[in-house]
Design a protein around this motif. Sequence first.
Motif, PDB file in Angstrom:
ATOM      1  N   ARG A   1      -0.283   1.853  -4.870  1.00 25.62           N
ATOM      2  CA  ARG A   1      -0.661   0.436  -4.141  1.00 25.62           C
ATOM      3  C   ARG A   1      -0.946   0.660  -2.586  1.00 25.62           C
ATOM      4  O   ARG A   1      -1.671   0.139  -1.996  1.00 25.62           O
ATOM      5  CB  ARG A   1       0.476  -0.457  -4.340  1.00 25.62           C
ATOM      6  CG  ARG A   1       0.752  -0.761  -5.425  1.00 25.62           C
ATOM      7  CD  ARG A   1       1.415  -2.034  -6.076  1.00 25.62           C
ATOM      8  NE  ARG A   1       1.370  -3.322  -5.181  1.00 25.62           N
ATOM      9  CZ  ARG A   1       0.832  -4.165  -5.412  1.00 25.62           C
ATOM     10  NH1 ARG A   1       0.000  -4.296  -6.653  1.00 25.62           N
ATOM     11  NH2 ARG A   1       0.867  -5.457  -4.742  1.00 25.62           N
ATOM     12  N   THR A   2      -0.456   1.816  -2.293  1.00 25.38           N
ATOM     13  CA  THR A   2      -0.546   2.402  -0.739  1.00 25.38           C
ATOM     14  C   THR A   2      -0.676   3.827  -1.036  1.00 25.38           C
ATOM     15  O   THR A   2      -0.544   4.464  -2.296  1.00 25.38           O
ATOM     16  CB  THR A   2       0.280   2.094   0.234  1.00 25.38           C
ATOM     17  OG1 THR A   2       1.544   2.803  -0.140  1.00 25.38           O
ATOM     18  CG2 THR A   2       0.547   0.694   0.116  1.00 25.38           C
ATOM     19  N   GLU A   3      -0.943   4.545  -0.010  1.00 24.27           N
ATOM     20  CA  GLU A   3      -1.064   6.143  -0.199  1.00 24.27           C
ATOM     21  C   GLU A   3       0.416   6.700  -0.246  1.00 24.27           C
ATOM     22  O   GLU A   3       0.808   7.686  -0.602  1.00 24.27           O
ATOM     23  CB  GLU A   3      -1.769   6.816   1.061  1.00 24.27           C
ATOM     24  CG  GLU A   3      -0.843   6.447   2.382  1.00 24.27           C
ATOM     25  CD  GLU A   3      -1.566   7.174   3.654  1.00 24.27           C
ATOM     26  OE1 GLU A   3      -1.340   8.266   3.945  1.00 24.27           O
ATOM     27  OE2 GLU A   3      -2.267   6.417   4.267  1.00 24.27           O
ATOM     28  N   HIS A   4       1.490   5.724   0.033  1.00 25.70           N
ATOM     29  CA  HIS A   4       2.953   5.987  -0.159  1.00 25.70           C
ATOM     30  C   HIS A   4       3.564   5.683  -1.450  1.00 25.70           C
ATOM     31  O   HIS A   4       4.850   5.926  -1.573  1.00 25.70           O
ATOM     32  CB  HIS A   4       3.601   5.312   1.175  1.00 25.70           C
ATOM     33  CG  HIS A   4       3.200   5.716   2.376  1.00 25.70           C
ATOM     34  ND1 HIS A   4       3.288   6.897   3.160  1.00 25.70           N
ATOM     35  CD2 HIS A   4       2.494   4.969   3.180  1.00 25.70           C
ATOM     36  CE1 HIS A   4       2.643   7.043   4.240  1.00 25.70           C
ATOM     37  NE2 HIS A   4       2.199   5.668   4.246  1.00 25.70           N
ATOM     38  N   THR A   5       2.750   5.143  -2.137  1.00 27.67           N
ATOM     39  CA  THR A   5       3.493   4.477  -3.604  1.00 27.67           C
ATOM     40  C   THR A   5       3.910   5.699  -4.287  1.00 27.67           C
ATOM     41  O   THR A   5       3.069   6.594  -4.575  1.00 27.67           O
ATOM     42  CB  THR A   5       2.284   3.621  -4.373  1.00 27.67           C
ATOM     43  OG1 THR A   5       1.864   2.665  -3.617  1.00 27.67           O
ATOM     44  CG2 THR A   5       3.075   3.107  -5.652  1.00 27.67           C
ATOM     45  N   ILE A   6       4.885   5.790  -4.990  1.00 25.39           N
ATOM     46  CA  ILE A   6       5.343   6.742  -6.114  1.00 25.39           C
ATOM     47  C   ILE A   6       4.832   6.582  -7.405  1.00 25.39           C
ATOM     48  O   ILE A   6       4.790   5.664  -7.946  1.00 25.39           O
ATOM     49  CB  ILE A   6       6.972   6.772  -6.247  1.00 25.39           C
ATOM     50  CG1 ILE A   6       7.662   7.113  -4.831  1.00 25.39           C
ATOM     51  CG2 ILE A   6       7.370   7.878  -7.103  1.00 25.39           C
ATOM     52  CD1 ILE A   6       9.202   6.875  -5.047  1.00 25.39           C
ATOM     53  N   VAL A   7       3.908   7.507  -7.709  1.00 23.82           N
ATOM     54  CA  VAL A   7       3.044   7.471  -9.090  1.00 23.82           C
ATOM     55  C   VAL A   7       3.549   8.481  -9.937  1.00 23.82           C
ATOM     56  O   VAL A   7       2.789   8.456 -10.982  1.00 23.82           O
ATOM     57  CB  VAL A   7       1.349   7.215  -8.584  1.00 23.82           C
ATOM     58  CG1 VAL A   7       1.068   6.069  -7.783  1.00 23.82           C
ATOM     59  CG2 VAL A   7       1.198   8.868  -8.013  1.00 23.82           C
ATOM     60  N   ASP A   8       4.377   9.367  -9.661  1.00 22.29           N
ATOM     61  CA  ASP A   8       4.842  10.545 -10.385  1.00 22.29           C
ATOM     62  C   ASP A   8       5.978  10.118 -11.294  1.00 22.29           C
ATOM     63  O   ASP A   8       7.014   9.561 -10.459  1.00 22.29           O
ATOM     64  CB  ASP A   8       5.180  11.654  -9.678  1.00 22.29           C
ATOM     65  CG  ASP A   8       5.679  12.775 -10.826  1.00 22.29           C
ATOM     66  OD1 ASP A   8       4.897  13.128 -11.494  1.00 22.29           O
ATOM     67  OD2 ASP A   8       6.871  13.169 -10.332  1.00 22.29           O
ATOM     68  N   PRO A   9       6.077   9.760 -12.373  1.00 26.15           N
ATOM     69  CA  PRO A   9       7.299   9.348 -13.260  1.00 26.15           C
ATOM     70  C   PRO A   9       8.551  10.182 -13.120  1.00 26.15           C
ATOM     71  O   PRO A   9       9.643   9.443 -12.881  1.00 26.15           O
ATOM     72  CB  PRO A   9       6.565   9.629 -14.604  1.00 26.15           C
ATOM     73  CG  PRO A   9       5.152   9.320 -14.906  1.00 26.15           C
ATOM     74  CD  PRO A   9       4.933  10.220 -13.548  1.00 26.15           C
ATOM     75  N   GLU A  10       8.404  11.527 -13.013  1.00 27.61           N
ATOM     76  CA  GLU A  10       9.641  12.112 -12.484  1.00 27.61           C
ATOM     77  C   GLU A  10      10.252  11.718 -11.238  1.00 27.61           C
ATOM     78  O   GLU A  10      11.374  11.605 -10.822  1.00 27.61           O
ATOM     79  CB  GLU A  10       9.247  13.713 -12.822  1.00 27.61           C
ATOM     80  CG  GLU A  10       8.841  14.060 -14.215  1.00 27.61           C
ATOM     81  CD  GLU A  10      10.183  13.712 -15.113  1.00 27.61           C
ATOM     82  OE1 GLU A  10      11.326  14.003 -14.594  1.00 27.61           O
ATOM     83  OE2 GLU A  10       9.853  13.311 -16.151  1.00 27.61           O
ATOM     84  N   ALA A  11       9.205  11.654 -10.295  1.00 28.13           N
ATOM     85  CA  ALA A  11       9.804  11.373  -8.965  1.00 28.13           C
ATOM     86  C   ALA A  11      10.250  10.154  -8.948  1.00 28.13           C
ATOM     87  O   ALA A  11      11.269   9.550  -8.292  1.00 28.13           O
ATOM     88  CB  ALA A  11       8.609  11.351  -7.951  1.00 28.13           C
TER      89      ALA A  11
ATOM     90  N   TYR B   1       7.984  -0.935  -9.522  1.00 24.42           N
ATOM     91  CA  TYR B   1       8.233   0.260  -8.882  1.00 24.42           C
ATOM     92  C   TYR B   1       7.873   0.524  -7.320  1.00 24.42           C
ATOM     93  O   TYR B   1       8.174   1.396  -6.914  1.00 24.42           O
ATOM     94  CB  TYR B   1       7.476   1.412  -9.786  1.00 24.42           C
ATOM     95  CG  TYR B   1       5.927   1.000  -9.821  1.00 24.42           C
ATOM     96  CD1 TYR B   1       4.854   1.745  -8.851  1.00 24.42           C
ATOM     97  CD2 TYR B   1       5.343   0.430 -10.725  1.00 24.42           C
ATOM     98  CE1 TYR B   1       3.793   1.447  -8.876  1.00 24.42           C
ATOM     99  CE2 TYR B   1       4.088  -0.045 -10.796  1.00 24.42           C
ATOM    100  CZ  TYR B   1       3.224   0.645  -9.707  1.00 24.42           C
ATOM    101  OH  TYR B   1       2.076   0.370  -9.671  1.00 24.42           O
ATOM    102  N   SER B   2       7.244  -0.605  -6.840  1.00 26.66           N
ATOM    103  CA  SER B   2       6.671  -0.280  -5.659  1.00 26.66           C
ATOM    104  C   SER B   2       7.363  -1.206  -4.724  1.00 26.66           C
ATOM    105  O   SER B   2       7.084  -1.137  -3.341  1.00 26.66           O
ATOM    106  CB  SER B   2       5.369  -0.412  -5.587  1.00 26.66           C
ATOM    107  OG  SER B   2       5.063  -1.896  -5.872  1.00 26.66           O
ATOM    108  N   THR B   3       8.301  -1.909  -4.719  1.00 25.79           N
ATOM    109  CA  THR B   3       8.889  -2.763  -3.693  1.00 25.79           C
ATOM    110  C   THR B   3      10.507  -2.386  -3.804  1.00 25.79           C
ATOM    111  O   THR B   3      11.053  -1.942  -4.697  1.00 25.79           O
ATOM    112  CB  THR B   3       8.891  -4.302  -4.009  1.00 25.79           C
ATOM    113  OG1 THR B   3       9.506  -4.693  -5.132  1.00 25.79           O
ATOM    114  CG2 THR B   3       7.581  -4.615  -4.182  1.00 25.79           C
TER     115      THR B   3
END
Length: 186
Positions: A94-104, A66-68
């Motif tokens: 992993r950073t402040e920019h990582t998408i952590v919201d499942p819907e997003a 999900y992060s690369t």
Amino acid sequence: RLGQVYLEHFDVHDVAAPILRALVAETQETAHLGVRDGVHVVYVDKVESPLSVRTVSRIGSRQPLYSTAMGKTLLANSDPSVIEAVLEHGLQARTEHTIVDPEALLAELERDRAAGYAIDDQENECEIRCVGAPVFDHRGAVVAAISVSGPATRLPLDRLEKLALAVREAAAAISRRLGAAEKTLQ
């Protein structure tokens, strides 16, 4: 049937190597080849940028899908069960920019699938941006992904969008050598 047997014995690594070298010559950025392993992408090949400041990565390393850029392009083209497994595994920042919201993330994967490429905008490592595209085999299945990555200072988002075309073309060239039909690549 003989043609199918022949195509099944193509090694994506061997097919991709000269195309990755050409992609680096064109973009001057580091190129990677990766495959999915569960909820991770594994880096199986890399061609370094000729520039002195470049992405540091290691063949054999595993990163979350999900992060690369490679991971997201693999995820966008995976069965829904793989996406569910990633969401169940959790989306850790992993950073402040990582998408952590499942819907997003689901919305991003939808855009990535439609565009034919994915972007990592400093989501896996700060100050590193990447663009990745899927590699298809003769059955139309995504078997790998490639990407180019580099420092965010050299890869502003507008340049990354332009590099997406070169990455998609390189991924299509690899796919053709693996026997992918043209309709799969459009």
